[in-house]
Design a protein around this motif. Sequence first.
Motif, mmCIF file in Angstrom:
data_model
loop_
_atom_site.group_PDB
_atom_site.id
_atom_site.type_symbol
_atom_site.label_atom_id
_atom_site.label_comp_id
_atom_site.label_asym_id
_atom_site.label_seq_id
_atom_site.Cartn_x
_atom_site.Cartn_y
_atom_site.Cartn_z
ATOM 1 N N SER A 1 0.858 -1.188 0.000
ATOM 2 C CA SER A 1 0.000 0.000 0.000
ATOM 3 C C SER A 1 0.890 1.232 0.000
ATOM 4 C CB SER A 1 -0.948 -0.002 1.200
ATOM 5 O OG SER A 1 -0.240 0.046 2.414
ATOM 6 N N GLU A 2 0.271 2.381 -0.301
ATOM 7 C CA GLU A 2 1.066 3.590 -0.497
ATOM 8 C C GLU A 2 0.206 4.817 -0.262
ATOM 9 O OE1 GLU A 2 4.017 5.245 -4.060
ATOM 10 O OE2 GLU A 2 2.850 3.425 -4.374
ATOM 11 N N ILE A 3 0.878 5.881 0.192
ATOM 12 C CA ILE A 3 0.249 7.199 0.260
ATOM 13 C C ILE A 3 1.235 8.199 -0.320
ATOM 14 C CG2 ILE A 3 1.011 7.629 2.644
ATOM 15 C CD1 ILE A 3 -1.675 9.183 3.039
ATOM 16 N N GLY B 1 7.359 18.778 -5.492
ATOM 17 C CA GLY B 1 7.586 17.342 -5.534
ATOM 18 C C GLY B 1 6.478 16.631 -4.789
ATOM 19 N N VAL B 2 6.791 15.412 -4.329
ATOM 20 C CA VAL B 2 5.819 14.629 -3.568
ATOM 21 C C VAL B 2 6.509 13.920 -2.413
ATOM 22 C CG1 VAL B 2 4.299 14.240 -5.557
ATOM 23 C CG2 VAL B 2 6.057 12.534 -5.005
ATOM 24 N N LEU B 3 5.742 13.704 -1.360
ATOM 25 C CA LEU B 3 6.126 12.841 -0.250
ATOM 26 C C LEU B 3 5.502 11.482 -0.531
ATOM 27 C CD1 LEU B 3 7.037 12.031 2.633
ATOM 28 C CD2 LEU B 3 4.931 13.115 3.470
ATOM 29 N N ASP B 4 6.314 10.438 -0.487
ATOM 30 C CA ASP B 4 5.857 9.089 -0.808
ATOM 31 C C ASP B 4 6.158 8.172 0.371
ATOM 32 O OD1 ASP B 4 5.109 6.742 -2.166
ATOM 33 O OD2 ASP B 4 7.046 6.564 -3.178
ATOM 34 N N ILE B 5 5.151 7.413 0.808
ATOM 35 C CA ILE B 5 5.346 6.441 1.892
ATOM 36 C C ILE B 5 4.735 5.118 1.452
ATOM 37 C CG2 ILE B 5 5.027 5.897 4.329
ATOM 38 C CD1 ILE B 5 4.568 8.883 4.841
ATOM 39 N N ASP B 6 5.527 4.051 1.552
ATOM 40 C CA ASP B 6 5.097 2.713 1.179
ATOM 41 C C ASP B 6 5.026 1.822 2.409
ATOM 42 O OD1 ASP B 6 5.379 3.705 -1.374
ATOM 43 O OD2 ASP B 6 7.035 2.395 -1.938
ATOM 44 N N SER B 7 4.136 0.836 2.346
ATOM 45 C CA SER B 7 3.986 -0.118 3.437
ATOM 46 C C SER B 7 3.916 -1.539 2.887
ATOM 47 C CB SER B 7 2.704 0.173 4.226
ATOM 48 O OG SER B 7 2.465 -0.861 5.171
ATOM 49 N N PRO B 8 4.466 -2.501 3.622
ATOM 50 C CA PRO B 8 4.329 -3.898 3.229
ATOM 51 C C PRO B 8 2.984 -4.493 3.652
ATOM 52 C CG PRO B 8 5.683 -3.765 5.189
ATOM 53 C CD PRO B 8 5.356 -2.350 4.784
ATOM 54 N N VAL B 9 2.081 -3.645 4.169
ATOM 55 C CA VAL B 9 0.769 -4.068 4.657
ATOM 56 C C VAL B 9 -0.303 -3.425 3.783
ATOM 57 C CG1 VAL B 9 -0.818 -3.981 6.629
ATOM 58 C CG2 VAL B 9 1.642 -4.240 7.013
ATOM 59 N N LYS B 10 -1.238 -4.205 3.285
ATOM 60 C CA LYS B 10 -2.349 -3.646 2.519
ATOM 61 C C LYS B 10 -3.225 -2.797 3.428
ATOM 62 C CE LYS B 10 -2.593 -7.015 -1.144
ATOM 63 N NZ LYS B 10 -3.341 -8.031 -1.847
ATOM 64 N N GLU B 11 -3.801 -1.745 2.837
ATOM 65 C CA GLU B 11 -4.715 -0.840 3.547
ATOM 66 C C GLU B 11 -4.086 -0.210 4.782
ATOM 67 O OE1 GLU B 11 -8.554 -2.678 4.119
ATOM 68 O OE2 GLU B 11 -8.589 -3.418 2.064
#
Length: 159
Positions: free
Chosen positions: A114-116, A128-138
Amino acid sequence: MFTKAAYSENLEANYTMLAKQLDALLIGETNVIANLSNASALLNQFFDQINWVGFYLMENGELVLGPFQGLPACVRIPVGRGVCGTAAATQETIIVPDVHAFPGHIACDAASQSEIVVPVIKDGVLLGVLDIDSPVKERFSDQDAKGLEQFVQILTKHI
């Protein structure tokens, strides 16, 4: 600095504290790279269940990798492509509960689920953008979007 011990069950209060800590951390520093580096480190310390946090910066009409915490990442992303490029094009925060369901998702880390992405805009200009990824869905919620938009608003005062 923010510590997990200071973490409360009130997510809104946590984001308010995080924004205040960012503001205090960046006061007096004018170097953009230093400030983005400390912002990504602070977010990495704040969040659990993430595997990447950082910035992509606009350069010559495309997003270019900036300061981050995590595994090596894609260096260049065209505006309008992937989650980051789409957030840049629309200039709106995007929450993706399942990156595999997002058309055109760019997989830099196969562990990401998942990502925001939050646009970084100052004086009407997309920086630009701030990007955060997670190994967990939702992993990310509307409350996270609101808190991260507040974080980015504080950040733009210092870049």
